[in-house]
Each structure stands twice: as structure tokens, then as C-alpha cells.
Write a protein that holds these residues in place. Structure first.
Motif, mmCIF file in Angstrom:
data_model
loop_
_atom_site.group_PDB
_atom_site.id
_atom_site.type_symbol
_atom_site.label_atom_id
_atom_site.label_comp_id
_atom_site.label_asym_id
_atom_site.label_seq_id
_atom_site.Cartn_x
_atom_site.Cartn_y
_atom_site.Cartn_z
ATOM 1 N N ARG A 182 2.028 0.461 -2.775
ATOM 2 C CA ARG A 182 0.670 0.420 -3.318
ATOM 3 C C ARG A 182 -0.030 1.763 -3.195
ATOM 4 N NH1 ARG A 182 1.860 -4.720 -1.655
ATOM 5 N NH2 ARG A 182 1.186 -6.385 -3.082
ATOM 6 N N GLY A 183 0.448 2.589 -2.264
ATOM 7 C CA GLY A 183 -0.125 3.921 -2.135
ATOM 8 C C GLY A 183 0.029 4.751 -3.396
ATOM 9 N N ARG A 226 -2.121 7.713 -5.090
ATOM 10 C CA ARG A 226 -1.589 9.072 -5.303
ATOM 11 C C ARG A 226 -1.775 9.505 -6.757
ATOM 12 N NH1 ARG A 226 3.282 7.019 -2.180
ATOM 13 N NH2 ARG A 226 3.019 7.761 -0.019
ATOM 14 N N LEU A 227 -1.460 8.615 -7.687
ATOM 15 C CA LEU A 227 -1.572 8.980 -9.106
ATOM 16 C C LEU A 227 -3.014 9.331 -9.471
ATOM 17 C CD1 LEU A 227 0.865 6.409 -10.713
ATOM 18 C CD2 LEU A 227 0.981 8.899 -10.998
ATOM 19 N N ALA A 228 -3.953 8.568 -8.952
ATOM 20 C CA ALA A 228 -5.362 8.858 -9.267
ATOM 21 C C ALA A 228 -5.790 10.190 -8.647
ATOM 22 C CB ALA A 228 -6.254 7.718 -8.770
ATOM 23 N N ASP A 279 -8.023 17.595 -3.992
ATOM 24 C CA ASP A 279 -7.284 18.156 -2.853
ATOM 25 C C ASP A 279 -7.122 17.064 -1.799
ATOM 26 O OD1 ASP A 279 -6.105 19.984 -1.142
ATOM 27 O OD2 ASP A 279 -8.023 20.768 -0.405
ATOM 28 N N TYR A 280 -5.868 16.703 -1.499
ATOM 29 C CA TYR A 280 -5.651 15.637 -0.503
ATOM 30 C C TYR A 280 -4.405 15.919 0.315
ATOM 31 C CZ TYR A 280 -1.807 13.496 -3.158
ATOM 32 O OH TYR A 280 -0.617 13.260 -3.798
ATOM 33 N N VAL A 281 -4.356 15.285 1.475
ATOM 34 C CA VAL A 281 -3.191 15.371 2.352
ATOM 35 C C VAL A 281 -2.590 13.974 2.459
ATOM 36 C CG1 VAL A 281 -2.360 15.935 4.657
ATOM 37 C CG2 VAL A 281 -4.288 17.210 3.684
ATOM 38 N N ASP A 282 -1.297 13.869 2.208
ATOM 39 C CA ASP A 282 -0.586 12.590 2.347
ATOM 40 C C ASP A 282 -0.109 12.554 3.800
ATOM 41 O OD1 ASP A 282 0.809 10.271 1.841
ATOM 42 O OD2 ASP A 282 1.754 11.018 0.005
ATOM 43 N N ALA A 287 3.136 17.208 -13.769
ATOM 44 C CA ALA A 287 3.475 18.145 -12.690
ATOM 45 C C ALA A 287 3.776 17.392 -11.396
ATOM 46 C CB ALA A 287 2.320 19.127 -12.473
ATOM 47 N N TYR A 288 2.986 16.377 -11.132
ATOM 48 C CA TYR A 288 3.214 15.569 -9.922
ATOM 49 C C TYR A 288 4.579 14.881 -9.961
ATOM 50 C CZ TYR A 288 2.984 11.448 -6.930
ATOM 51 O OH TYR A 288 3.272 10.472 -6.022
#
Lengths: 240, 240
Positions: A14-15, A19-21, A28-31, A216-217
Motif C-alpha cells: 500500500r505504500g 510513493r507514486l503520489a 522531497d521525501y525519504v523512504d 523516471a521513478y
């Protein structure tokens, strides 16, 4: 300050909808759980973080944005939609996208239960007989019902390059892309058989996949491949 | 103009979460499918109405409020919460109640699958063996996990007469009441065994049940009794 996504590090799950959004919005985010464990990553650190987060999440994914802790995929997405231009601004449009996302969430839960119809706490091999029966009902009844519903919406919108809520792509469109690719991975035969009936759904998925930041992702190491620990699993016997 | 609720006329189902919010808020509404068929009631009229509603709902319940057509239980409740004082006003509080409601929705879906683990389109009697296995996993793992989660939240809030989101009762508290009574109906043995661990949850359910308009509703013919066509079904063999 970068947002933090807290989710299992080895699956899309579900993550992936979050991530896609985040990726499409260019946020800018950290997984966090995918970091090395000495930097706070890994499942043990995730479990510990979850147990202290306030207000308490029931389950990941959880987004930390500024000082906010937000859980439940659809609530996270609605927040990202409002704050990062992935949903209509007015209430009626926002509620429509919320509805679409919850219908997608229901579909995703049913996909999970095709391989775990008895208990998520037991091995697939120990619930294979009911899994065969549930997967058959899913392929024959539920999957067509859901996908034809989205097809009907896209056809009603003219299916002319826009998404489920009109011309602008929303987080629900990103999520539908993920569901389509997941279903194609898990049930390639059933999805191939349905293709003639869901042309607009497949076109939308292609369109999302070509968006610059999404493309790109998907090519980056940040995208975890589909695998048999996630929600969409390819067990050939469930697709016969 | 009165709101219209469109939902199956013979069960509580997911519509009950909306009914409870409408009743507690004292909103004037018509439970359309429960009218005589020559006044638009009944399942055939409901199915017809749903097929023409715009934007298209995937499934009932659907609320028509002024000119708005709103589907998905949690979206309906969030709208009622905002417009009828059943949720906090600020964004963070509203999102918390949204999250709680989605966790309750996940629990409700799992309750449904205890008696229909293979397909909602097949009789319970034809999926009884997997139902026994799923119900056992639900009673032993999932139900305790969910209820202890809500207990932890209420305990963290001091459990002093307030609800899941603080002093004021929200639609998530009304929904938790419904879930508690439903679980007590479906799984009386399992719920009795859990009682010592979920004192605050049970107290909250009692508190909601005593609210003036809720109490009046529960005593009225508008409240459909629990039955074996709904989500919460009492099959003794699933509670052993």
C-alpha cells in the motif's frame, strides 16, 4: 524539511500508492525504512517508530509531513492531493476523488485476499485450496466489476486523454495505474482476456506511466519490483 | 429539503454507519429504499436509482444532500462530520477521525469475510469450511488487534468520558459503537472473553448508546435488527 514515508522496505504494498503520489508531485521525501539500519532503516526500526508515533497509526504506510503524522493510505493521498495539486480544489471534486480512491482500496484488499483468504498470518501454501476458489471468484466476478466500473467512468468523461475526475490527473489516476500494472503482473491471463473491454483503463495506465516524474521513478532503484511478498503476487495457479 | 439515504432496505450493513450519524446529528432524512415501492422504495428502485446516479457510485450507501451525490461510507461520514458537527473543525483533527473511520471500515470488511471468505456471490453453506478457518483467525488475531488498538487510543485520551478524538463525540465513535454491538451479536463468546481487556471501548459504546437521539433511534422501527443477511451474522459455529 523532507517528508518521511514509513513503510515496509521490501514491497510495493500500500505504500506504493503514496510513493507514486510523492514522486509525481516532485516532493522531497525519504523512504525511511529503506535506509541502512544505522540510519534508521529496516523493519525493526520501522516497528519501533510506529509504536511511538502519535496519533497512533494502526498500520503503515504513514507519512510524516512537517509536524503531521498521517496514516491510512487514502487519508495520506487526500492530504497530498490538497497540498500538492493532485486533486481538485473544490469540495465536490475532492470528494469524488476520495470515493474513487476508497473503491481502489477495496479492490486492493480483495486482491490481497486472493492469496490469503484465511489469514495473513499463515503461509500461502497452507491456504492454497481456498485461495484457488477465491481467486477464481475474483477473476470472474470482482475484477471485471471493478475494472468495468472505472472503464464506464473514463468513457463517460470522453476518455480523451484525461483521468477519472476530468482533464487533470489526480492521485486516484496514479493509483489506478498501479492497480492495472499489479493485476497484469498477478493475473496476466485474466487481464489479457479483459483487455478488449477496458481500453480506456489501459490507455490511462499508459498515460500515467509516461508522465515525466513517474517514468523516471519507475526506471530508478527507488521502485521496488513486484514480488511474491507484496499484494500483487504472481502465482500461476491462481490465474488459470 | 430532506437528505436521501440510498441503501439496501432490509439490513443494517454499511448504511447503518450513515444512519447513526444522520440520527445523532438530528438531520432530516429519508431512508428511500425503505419506502413502499410505489413511493420509490424497494431493491429494484434502488438498483435503478444507483445506475443513473452521477457521479456513478460503485456501491451503496449513497447520500444525496442538496444537489450532491456522495458514495463510500467514509466519504459520506466525513462530509456529515464537517457539515453537522460530528468531527473536529481543524484539518489535523479531521484527518485523525478519517483515519479512525478507515480502520473501522477495514475491520468491517474482515467481519464480512468471516462468513464469506470465498465469494459474496455464493451461499454461506457453500463456503462453510473456509469460513470456520477464517472466523477462527479473526477471533484469535484480528479482532483482538483492532479492539486493543481502539482501547489503547481511549486509554491514551484518559478514557474519561470522551471519544477516540477527544472530548467531543465524532462519527468514528458512533461507528465504533455499531461495531462493538455487531461483534457482540456475531461473536458473543469471543467478545465476552475479551471484555476485561477492552473496558474503555465497552464504556464508549454504552455512552454512545445513551445519547438522546441515538437512544431514540435504537428504540424506533427505523433501526433494523441485526440479522443473518447483514455484515454481522450470528452463526454459532463461527464463535466456538
Amino acid at each position: 524539511m523532507a517528508y518521511e514515508l514509513h513503510y515496509w522496505p521490501s514491497i510495493q504494498g500500500r505504500g506504493e500508492f503514496v510513493r507514486l503520489a510523492l514522486e509525481d508531485a516532485g516532493v522531497d521525501y525519504v523512504d525511511v525504512a529503506r535506509l541502512p539500519s544505522d540510519q534508521g532503516g529496516g523493519e525493526a526500526n520501522l516497528a519501533s517508530w510506529l509504536s511511538y508515533a502519535t496519533p497512533p497509526p494502526f498500520a503503515p504506510p504513514v507519512l510524516k509531513a512537517h509536524d503531521k503524522i498521517i496514516a491510512q493510505t487514502a487519508v495520506i493521498l487526500a492530504w497530498l492531493g490538497r497540498h500538492h495539486d493532485l486533486a481538485p480544489v473544490e469540495e465536490e471534486g475532492r470528494m469524488w476523488v476520495d470515493q474513487l480512491q476508497l473503491t481502489i482500496a477495496d479492490l486492493v484488499a480483495e486482491v490481497h485476499d486472493t492469496h490469503h483468504p484465511i489469514s495473513a498470518g499463515q503461509y500461502y501454501e497452507d491456504q492454497k485450496a481456498p485461495a484457488l476458489a477465491r481467486a477464481q471468484a475474483f477473476r470472474q466476478e470482482r475484477m471485471p466489476k471493478y475494472l468495468r466500473y472505472f472503464e464506464r467512468i473514463l468513457a463517460g468523461n470522453g476518455a480523451g486523454g484525461g483521468g477519472l475526475a476530468g482533464a487533470a490527473i489526480t492521485y486516484a489516476d496514479l493509483s489506478l495505474f498501479q492497480v492495472v500494472r499489479g493485476l497484469q503482473y498477478a493475473f496476466p491471463n485474466a487481464m489479457a482476456a479483459m483487455a478488449p473491454d477496458i481500453g480506456a483503463v489501459l490507455t490511462l495506465a499508459d498515460q500515467v506511466e509516461r508522465r515525466g516524474r513517474v517514468a523516471a521513478y519507475l526506471k530508478s532503484p527507488r521502485r521496488i519490483p513486484f514480488n511474491e511478498e507484496g499484494i500483487f503476487r504472481h502465482y500461476p495457479e491462481l490465474d488459470e
